[in-house]
Design a protein around this motif. Structure first.
Motif, PDB file in Angstrom:
ATOM      1  N   VAL A 127       4.892  -1.429   7.083  1.00  0.00           N
ATOM      2  CA  VAL A 127       4.000  -0.259   7.023  1.00  0.00           C
ATOM      3  C   VAL A 127       4.498   0.816   7.983  1.00  0.00           C
ATOM      4  CG1 VAL A 127       1.671   0.569   7.573  1.00  0.00           C
ATOM      5  CG2 VAL A 127       1.968  -1.508   6.224  1.00  0.00           C
ATOM      6  N   GLY A 128       4.909   0.422   9.184  1.00  0.00           N
ATOM      7  CA  GLY A 128       5.449   1.388  10.137  1.00  0.00           C
ATOM      8  C   GLY A 128       6.714   2.060   9.629  1.00  0.00           C
ATOM      9  N   VAL A 129       7.593   1.293   9.029  1.00  0.00           N
ATOM     10  CA  VAL A 129       8.828   1.858   8.472  1.00  0.00           C
ATOM     11  C   VAL A 129       8.495   2.784   7.304  1.00  0.00           C
ATOM     12  CG1 VAL A 129      10.941   1.281   7.213  1.00  0.00           C
ATOM     13  CG2 VAL A 129      10.306  -0.016   9.251  1.00  0.00           C
ATOM     14  N   TRP A 130       7.609   2.344   6.436  1.00  0.00           N
ATOM     15  CA  TRP A 130       7.200   3.155   5.284  1.00  0.00           C
ATOM     16  C   TRP A 130       6.646   4.506   5.754  1.00  0.00           C
ATOM     17  CZ3 TRP A 130       7.508   3.539   0.182  1.00  0.00           C
ATOM     18  CH2 TRP A 130       6.591   4.311  -0.497  1.00  0.00           C
ATOM     19  N   THR A 131       5.840   4.477   6.795  1.00  0.00           N
ATOM     20  CA  THR A 131       5.269   5.704   7.340  1.00  0.00           C
ATOM     21  C   THR A 131       6.365   6.676   7.761  1.00  0.00           C
ATOM     22  OG1 THR A 131       3.307   4.527   8.096  1.00  0.00           O
ATOM     23  CG2 THR A 131       3.783   6.616   9.162  1.00  0.00           C
ATOM     24  N   TRP A 132       7.388   6.161   8.441  1.00  0.00           N
ATOM     25  CA  TRP A 132       8.465   7.032   8.921  1.00  0.00           C
ATOM     26  C   TRP A 132       9.418   7.457   7.814  1.00  0.00           C
ATOM     27  CZ3 TRP A 132       9.093   9.953  13.013  1.00  0.00           C
ATOM     28  CH2 TRP A 132       8.221   9.754  14.074  1.00  0.00           C
ATOM     29  N   VAL A 133       9.392   6.771   6.670  1.00  0.00           N
ATOM     30  CA  VAL A 133      10.207   7.201   5.531  1.00  0.00           C
ATOM     31  C   VAL A 133       9.490   8.294   4.736  1.00  0.00           C
ATOM     32  CG1 VAL A 133      11.114   6.438   3.289  1.00  0.00           C
ATOM     33  CG2 VAL A 133      11.485   5.041   5.322  1.00  0.00           C
ATOM     34  N   ILE A 134       8.195   8.135   4.537  1.00  0.00           N
ATOM     35  CA  ILE A 134       7.432   9.021   3.660  1.00  0.00           C
ATOM     36  C   ILE A 134       6.999  10.322   4.329  1.00  0.00           C
ATOM     37  CG2 ILE A 134       5.254   9.224   2.381  1.00  0.00           C
ATOM     38  CD1 ILE A 134       7.497   7.572   1.031  1.00  0.00           C
ATOM     39  N   TRP A 135       6.376  10.258   5.490  1.00  0.00           N
ATOM     40  CA  TRP A 135       5.755  11.442   6.072  1.00  0.00           C
ATOM     41  C   TRP A 135       6.725  12.547   6.461  1.00  0.00           C
ATOM     42  CZ3 TRP A 135       1.140  12.629   4.878  1.00  0.00           C
ATOM     43  CH2 TRP A 135       0.209  11.628   4.600  1.00  0.00           C
ATOM     44  N   PRO A 136       7.890  12.273   7.017  1.00  0.00           N
ATOM     45  CA  PRO A 136       8.812  13.392   7.281  1.00  0.00           C
ATOM     46  C   PRO A 136       9.239  14.128   6.005  1.00  0.00           C
ATOM     47  CG  PRO A 136       9.407  11.541   8.649  1.00  0.00           C
ATOM     48  CD  PRO A 136       8.362  11.048   7.677  1.00  0.00           C
ATOM     49  N   ARG A 137       9.390  13.397   4.917  1.00  0.00           N
ATOM     50  CA  ARG A 137       9.733  14.041   3.636  1.00  0.00           C
ATOM     51  C   ARG A 137       8.579  14.926   3.169  1.00  0.00           C
ATOM     52  NH1 ARG A 137      13.670  12.597   0.435  1.00  0.00           N
ATOM     53  NH2 ARG A 137      12.379  12.699  -1.418  1.00  0.00           N
ATOM     54  N   PHE A 138       7.354  14.460   3.372  1.00  0.00           N
ATOM     55  CA  PHE A 138       6.179  15.243   3.005  1.00  0.00           C
ATOM     56  C   PHE A 138       6.099  16.506   3.864  1.00  0.00           C
ATOM     57  CE2 PHE A 138       1.530  16.066   3.221  1.00  0.00           C
ATOM     58  CZ  PHE A 138       1.337  16.365   1.887  1.00  0.00           C
ATOM     59  N   LEU A 139       6.410  16.388   5.155  1.00  0.00           N
ATOM     60  CA  LEU A 139       6.415  17.559   6.034  1.00  0.00           C
ATOM     61  C   LEU A 139       7.422  18.596   5.546  1.00  0.00           C
ATOM     62  CD1 LEU A 139       5.501  19.053   8.565  1.00  0.00           C
ATOM     63  CD2 LEU A 139       7.232  17.767   9.833  1.00  0.00           C
ATOM     64  N   LEU A 140       8.568  18.142   5.132  1.00  0.00           N
ATOM     65  CA  LEU A 140       9.576  19.063   4.618  1.00  0.00           C
ATOM     66  C   LEU A 140       9.057  19.794   3.369  1.00  0.00           C
ATOM     67  CD1 LEU A 140      12.434  20.150   4.933  1.00  0.00           C
ATOM     68  CD2 LEU A 140      13.243  18.224   3.582  1.00  0.00           C
ATOM     69  N   ALA A 141       8.374  19.062   2.504  1.00  0.00           N
ATOM     70  CA  ALA A 141       7.815  19.676   1.298  1.00  0.00           C
ATOM     71  C   ALA A 141       6.731  20.694   1.653  1.00  0.00           C
ATOM     72  CB  ALA A 141       7.242  18.602   0.374  1.00  0.00           C
ATOM     73  N   ILE A 142       5.897  20.375   2.618  1.00  0.00           N
ATOM     74  CA  ILE A 142       4.855  21.306   3.052  1.00  0.00           C
ATOM     75  C   ILE A 142       5.496  22.540   3.682  1.00  0.00           C
ATOM     76  CG2 ILE A 142       2.963  21.621   4.713  1.00  0.00           C
ATOM     77  CD1 ILE A 142       2.190  19.997   2.237  1.00  0.00           C
ATOM     78  N   TRP A 143       6.529  22.319   4.504  1.00  0.00           N
ATOM     79  CA  TRP A 143       7.217  23.417   5.175  1.00  0.00           C
ATOM     80  C   TRP A 143       7.792  24.419   4.160  1.00  0.00           C
ATOM     81  CZ3 TRP A 143       7.249  24.195  10.352  1.00  0.00           C
ATOM     82  CH2 TRP A 143       8.115  25.172  10.842  1.00  0.00           C
ATOM     83  N   ARG A 144       8.278  23.909   3.053  1.00  0.00           N
ATOM     84  CA  ARG A 144       8.895  24.758   2.029  1.00  0.00           C
ATOM     85  C   ARG A 144       7.875  25.367   1.056  1.00  0.00           C
ATOM     86  NH1 ARG A 144      13.985  20.834   0.566  1.00  0.00           N
ATOM     87  NH2 ARG A 144      15.172  21.262   2.472  1.00  0.00           N
ATOM     88  N   ASP A 145       6.635  24.919   1.131  1.00  0.00           N
ATOM     89  CA  ASP A 145       5.589  25.413   0.230  1.00  0.00           C
ATOM     90  C   ASP A 145       5.224  26.854   0.597  1.00  0.00           C
ATOM     91  OD1 ASP A 145       3.020  25.886  -1.036  1.00  0.00           O
ATOM     92  OD2 ASP A 145       2.926  23.729  -1.350  1.00  0.00           O
TER      93      ASP A 145
END
Length: 76
Positions: free
Chosen positions: A14-32
């Motif tokens: 779960v900890g690894v999954w969190t660090w894989v998913i959320w930074p990618r989501f931040l990048l998507a939000i940043w580009r929105d």
């Protein structure tokens, strides 16, 4: 309380999954387009998501650390 190996592995994943998913989501939000106002400054949309992502990363890190500690205590 001692965690079983299975639960420890689950928490680490779960900890690894969190660090894989959320930074990618931040990048998507940043580009929105909604993240930046007409003057180029950050909007509430960006700030709300940054706070949510930071909280999720903190929780994911804590869960992952607990999993590692549970794994190590199970070896003793």
């Amino acid at each position: 309380m001692v965690l079983s190996r299975r639960w420890s592995v689950f928490l680490v994943l779960v900890g690894v999954w969190t660090w894989v998913i959320w930074p990618r989501f931040l990048l998507a939000i940043w580009r929105d387009d909604r993240a930046w106002g007409p003057s180029g400054g950050p909007t509430a949309f960006l700030w709300v998501h940054v706070v949510l992502i930071a909280a999720s990363l903190a929780i994911g890190t804590t869960v992952g650390v607990l999993g590692v500690r549970g794994w190590r205590s199970g070896r003793r």
